[in-house]
Enzyme design. Structure first.
Site, short mmCIF file in Angstrom:
data_model
loop_
_atom_site.label_atom_id
_atom_site.label_comp_id
_atom_site.label_asym_id
_atom_site.label_seq_id
_atom_site.Cartn_x
_atom_site.Cartn_y
_atom_site.Cartn_z
N CYS A 124 -22.23 44.65 -19.02
CA CYS A 124 -23.23 45.81 -19.36
C CYS A 124 -22.95 46.61 -20.65
O CYS A 124 -24.07 47.51 -21.42
CB CYS A 124 -23.36 46.69 -18.19
SG CYS A 124 -24.00 46.27 -16.55
N ASN A 144 -27.33 40.48 -21.41
CA ASN A 144 -26.62 40.41 -20.34
C ASN A 144 -27.22 40.13 -18.99
O ASN A 144 -27.62 39.09 -18.81
CB ASN A 144 -25.54 41.67 -20.29
CG ASN A 144 -24.44 41.58 -19.22
OD1 ASN A 144 -24.04 40.64 -18.73
ND2 ASN A 144 -24.51 42.72 -18.40
N GLU A 145 -27.55 41.22 -18.14
CA GLU A 145 -28.02 41.12 -17.02
C GLU A 145 -29.35 41.70 -17.04
O GLU A 145 -29.78 42.65 -16.60
CB GLU A 145 -27.17 41.85 -15.94
CG GLU A 145 -26.32 41.26 -15.08
CD GLU A 145 -25.25 42.16 -14.14
OE1 GLU A 145 -25.80 43.59 -14.04
OE2 GLU A 145 -24.76 41.60 -13.38
N GLU A 197 -14.45 42.57 -20.81
CA GLU A 197 -15.35 43.64 -20.90
C GLU A 197 -14.62 44.95 -21.28
O GLU A 197 -13.62 45.01 -20.60
CB GLU A 197 -16.59 43.83 -19.91
CG GLU A 197 -17.30 45.21 -20.11
CD GLU A 197 -18.63 45.34 -19.27
OE1 GLU A 197 -18.58 44.59 -18.22
OE2 GLU A 197 -19.60 46.08 -19.58
O1 AHR Z 1 -18.26 43.38 -14.34
C1 AHR Z 1 -19.00 44.81 -14.09
C2 AHR Z 1 -20.30 44.75 -14.49
O2 AHR Z 1 -20.79 43.95 -13.48
C3 AHR Z 1 -20.75 44.01 -15.77
O3 AHR Z 1 -20.50 45.03 -16.92
C4 AHR Z 1 -22.24 43.93 -15.40
O4 AHR Z 1 -22.73 42.79 -16.32
C5 AHR Z 1 -22.28 43.76 -13.92
O5 AHR Z 1 -23.14 44.11 -13.29
#
Ligand code: AHR
Length: 693
Positions: free
Chosen positions: A276, A407-408, A80
């Protein structure tokens, strides 16, 4: 049954891990110290082992009963753009805000006046070089002598090595009848000139000027001056200073040392672009892959969502140039032999931020992005996006097989959108395996809401995330033992032990965290029937530019080092094996954070015929175990042992001491079908030997 031998390591194999800093002497001393500590621990272990021979734990491995296959994707990498992981990290462009399109157009730049030159410097977008990043800087120098121009500060300074080659380029235009010359300079903070060139022939219409710079000294904090000499007016845009030394020697390619760390993991997959960042704080600023492919100048700039996320680590100059975009990610996967795993926005912005959701009736563009991505990755010249990939230099398909939807994300909004993606993509591309989200945590209401519904939807792979203290990881090695073998498979898509708490700037990449992850990972491997993918997160942290810690690999502008957590990942992925072996541990209660002990998993590598036994000893003293190999065929008397440990749980690696906690491999003799081995206190051990047919 053979006799009991100690199986102690005999002699070092010299190690295969290179330090990546400049300080070889320190590293050598440190290596010797670690070796002595380890030897002391082994000797202690042997003595203690003799005393506790009868009470030893027994590990029984059935070589004749190969279990579930271990997926090639079992151990992967999560990337990321956080902590300046892309711009300022993996993507080694040295100029920040190179096209003057940050909202504050001169962010990263300052005005330089040589010998008190007069005139003005201003940004404008009048008759731009191109429309996607329209702004540029106009330098009007009114003094016949001296020079007026701009200086770039780079990413925490411009890092250069002595004698290394850098390609400099700029788009320039001058409407003057006799256009002035430009001077490009690399200067150290104390004013020492590291290299300098003159560029002549500024064209009347936008055109590129370039030269090569070769700094005469190493400097982490250099600056680049771009100056109009004498009187004249010049427009400047798309300034670039790019190292020649890149991964695979590609022009405009990725940072070699950082890619090397990834390649050394031999990862099964690479997840990109996050995290994220996929979601954006708002939908408007979500990650859109189509904006990250094609000619670099045509990729619009986007704010990085980590720019303002943490008040304690503000990063106002954090933007995404997309020099590292989807084409480069796919290329990287190919380079390091990892299956590509892109994650796409599913019509939802980050639910920790705005939580904006696209109405179902407007989901079509998001679905189309997914369809087009599959075409871009796998399509032929007869498809629109396949043709573009070919035009942009990659005729062969990238072999995309996995695609993450969101993603989340959590709750009904997500499940509705996921179901629609699954319906549309399942009909058009049944060959693509979709990955769905179980929310941001490994338990709790969102998690419990998602799982039964994903099971009903017959989701293929569910992405679970966990950031928690080491204790959680020591206690969760049995997490997947009870998972339904018939249901969706699991992707442990983001995890890392937090020494303080999630989001704390005090978190450390220490040995305790790494050891707890190792214990947990034995549980992932033992449950290879259920867990088919996993990745530590985040991947990179810039020493000066991080927002989040811990991270797997740390760097500054030139150097990088791997954490103890990295070496744990590496020991698993480089010793993956392809089938589980049934293993029974007796003589101890299952290890937990309260009752430390041995965490054990065994597998077989068909190619070499080797048994691979991984043992994590979480106890504060060495533990001896009898290893019994049951099954057909002979057991080789020699093998190898790799040990990863540290004198203290608080130990870490650093730029100055990059291998304080790093694995040591030795030859191992005296193996038989019943032998004894002592596992050093708080260590991870990988044993390999040939057994069976
Ligand atoms: O790894 C950091 C963040 O943690 C990522 O972007 C997210 O998916 C998680 O909340």
């Amino acid at each position: 049954m053979g006799g009991v031998s100690d199986g102690a390591p005999r002699g070092l194999d010299g190690g295969t891990h290179e330090g990546r800093d400049d300080g070889g002497g320190e590293e050598g001393r440190e290596f010797t110290m670690r070796l002595r500590t380890w030897q002391r621990m082994m000797i202690g272990g042997v003595c203690l082992g003799l005393g506790t021979l009868l009470a030893a734990v027994q590990i029984e491995i059935r070589v004749d009963q190969p279990g579930a296959p271990i997926a090639p994707t079992m151990w992967g990498v999560f990337f990321e753009d956080i902590n300046y992981g892309a711009d300022g990290g993996l993507y080694p462009e040295r100029i920040k805000n190179r096209s003057f399109d940050f909202p504050e157009p001169l962010m990263g730049w300052s005005v330089v006046r040589l010998e008190g030159s007069e005139g003005d410097v201003a940004t404008t977008a009048e008759e731009p070089a191109q429309t996607v990043r329209p702004r540029y800087v106009r330098v009007r120098s009114t003094s016949p002598r001296g020079g007026l121009g701009v200086q770039n500060e780079g990413f925490f300074g411009i890092a250069v090595q002595a004698g290394a080659e850098f390609d400099f380029s700029v788009r320039a235009r001058s409407r003057d009848v006799r256009p002035p010359v430009l001077r490009v300079e690399l200067v150290a903070p104390d004013g020492t000139l590291l290299d300098s060139r003159v560029l002549r022939g500024v064209p009347a219409e936008w055109g590129e000027l370039s030269c090569r710079l070769i700094p005469k000294a190493r400097e982490l904090k250099a600056r680049l001056n771009l100056v109009v000499e004498g009187e004249g007016s010049v427009d400047l845009d798309e300034v670039s200073l790019f190292p020649r030394d890149t991964w695979a020697g590609r022009r405009g390619g990725l940072r070699r040392d950082l890619v090397q760390w990834l390649a050394d993991l031999k990862p099964g997959f690479l997840r990109f672009p996050g995290g994220c960042i996929v979601e954006g704080r708002h939908l408007e600023t979500r990650y859109q892959w189509k904006n990250t492919v094609g000619p670099i100048g045509g990729r619009p700039l986007l704010v990085n969502r980590w720019n303002t996320e943490f008040k304690h680590r503000p990063a106002p100059d954090y933007y995404q140039s997309f020099g590292l975009g989807f084409m480069e990610y796919f290329q990287l996967c190919e380079d390091i032999g990892a299956a590509p795993l892109p994650i796409l926005n599913c019509g939802m912005a980050c639910q920790f931020n705005s939580g904006e959701v696209v109405p179902m009736s407007q989901l079509q563009p998001y679905l189309q992005d997914a369809l087009d991505l599959i075409e871009f990755a796998n399509g032929g010249a007869d498809t629109e996006w396949g043709r573009r990939r070919i035009e942009w230099g990659h005729p062969r398909p990238f072999g995309l097989k996995y695609l993450g939807i969101g993603n989340e994300q959590w709750q009904q909004d997500y499940l509705e959108r996921y179901a629609e993606f699954a319906r549309v993509l399942g009909a058009r591309h049944p060959e693509i395996v979709l990955i769905s989200s179980a929310g941001p945590g490994p338990d709790g209401p969102h998690f419990r809401f998602a799982w039964p519904r994903l099971r009903e939807l017959k989701a293929a792979i569910v992405d679970e995330h966990c950031y928690d203290g080491p204790r959680w990881f020591f206690d969760a090695a049995g997490r997947y033992d009870q998972y339904d073998r018939q249901g969706p498979r699991v992707f442990m898509g983001e995890y890392a032990a937090q020494s303080v708490r999630t989001g704390s700037p005090e978190n450390r990449n220490n040995w305790e965290c790494a050891l707890s992850e190792a214990a947990f990972m034995t549980g992932l491997e033992r449950n290879a029937e259920v867990v088919v993918m996993s990745s530590y997160a985040p991947l990179f942290g810039h020493e000066e530019g991080w927002q989040w810690r811990p991270n797997l690999i740390w760097c500054d502008g030139l150097r990088s080092y791997a954490t103890p957590n990295y070496y744990v990942q590496q020991l698993f992925s480089r010793n993956r094996g392809d089938h589980l072996l049934s293993v029974q541990v007796t003589g101890q209660a299952p290890a937990t954070s309260r009752e430390p002990g041995l965490y054990v998993t065994a597998c077989r590598e068909t190619r070499t015929g080797e048994v691979i036994l991984k043992v994590v000893n979480s106890a504060p003293e060495p533990r001896r175990a009898h290893v019994r190999t049951v099954g057909q065929g002979a057991v080789a008397s020699r093998g190898t042992v790799t040990v990863l440990t540290a004198a203290e749980l608080s130990e870490e690696n650093s730029l100055e001491a990059p291998r304080r906690v790093a694995p040591i491999t030795s030859r191992l003799e005296g193996i038989s079908d019943f032998w004894a081995h002592t596992f050093p206190k708080q260590s991870m051990t990988v044993l390999r030997w040939r057994a069976g047919r």
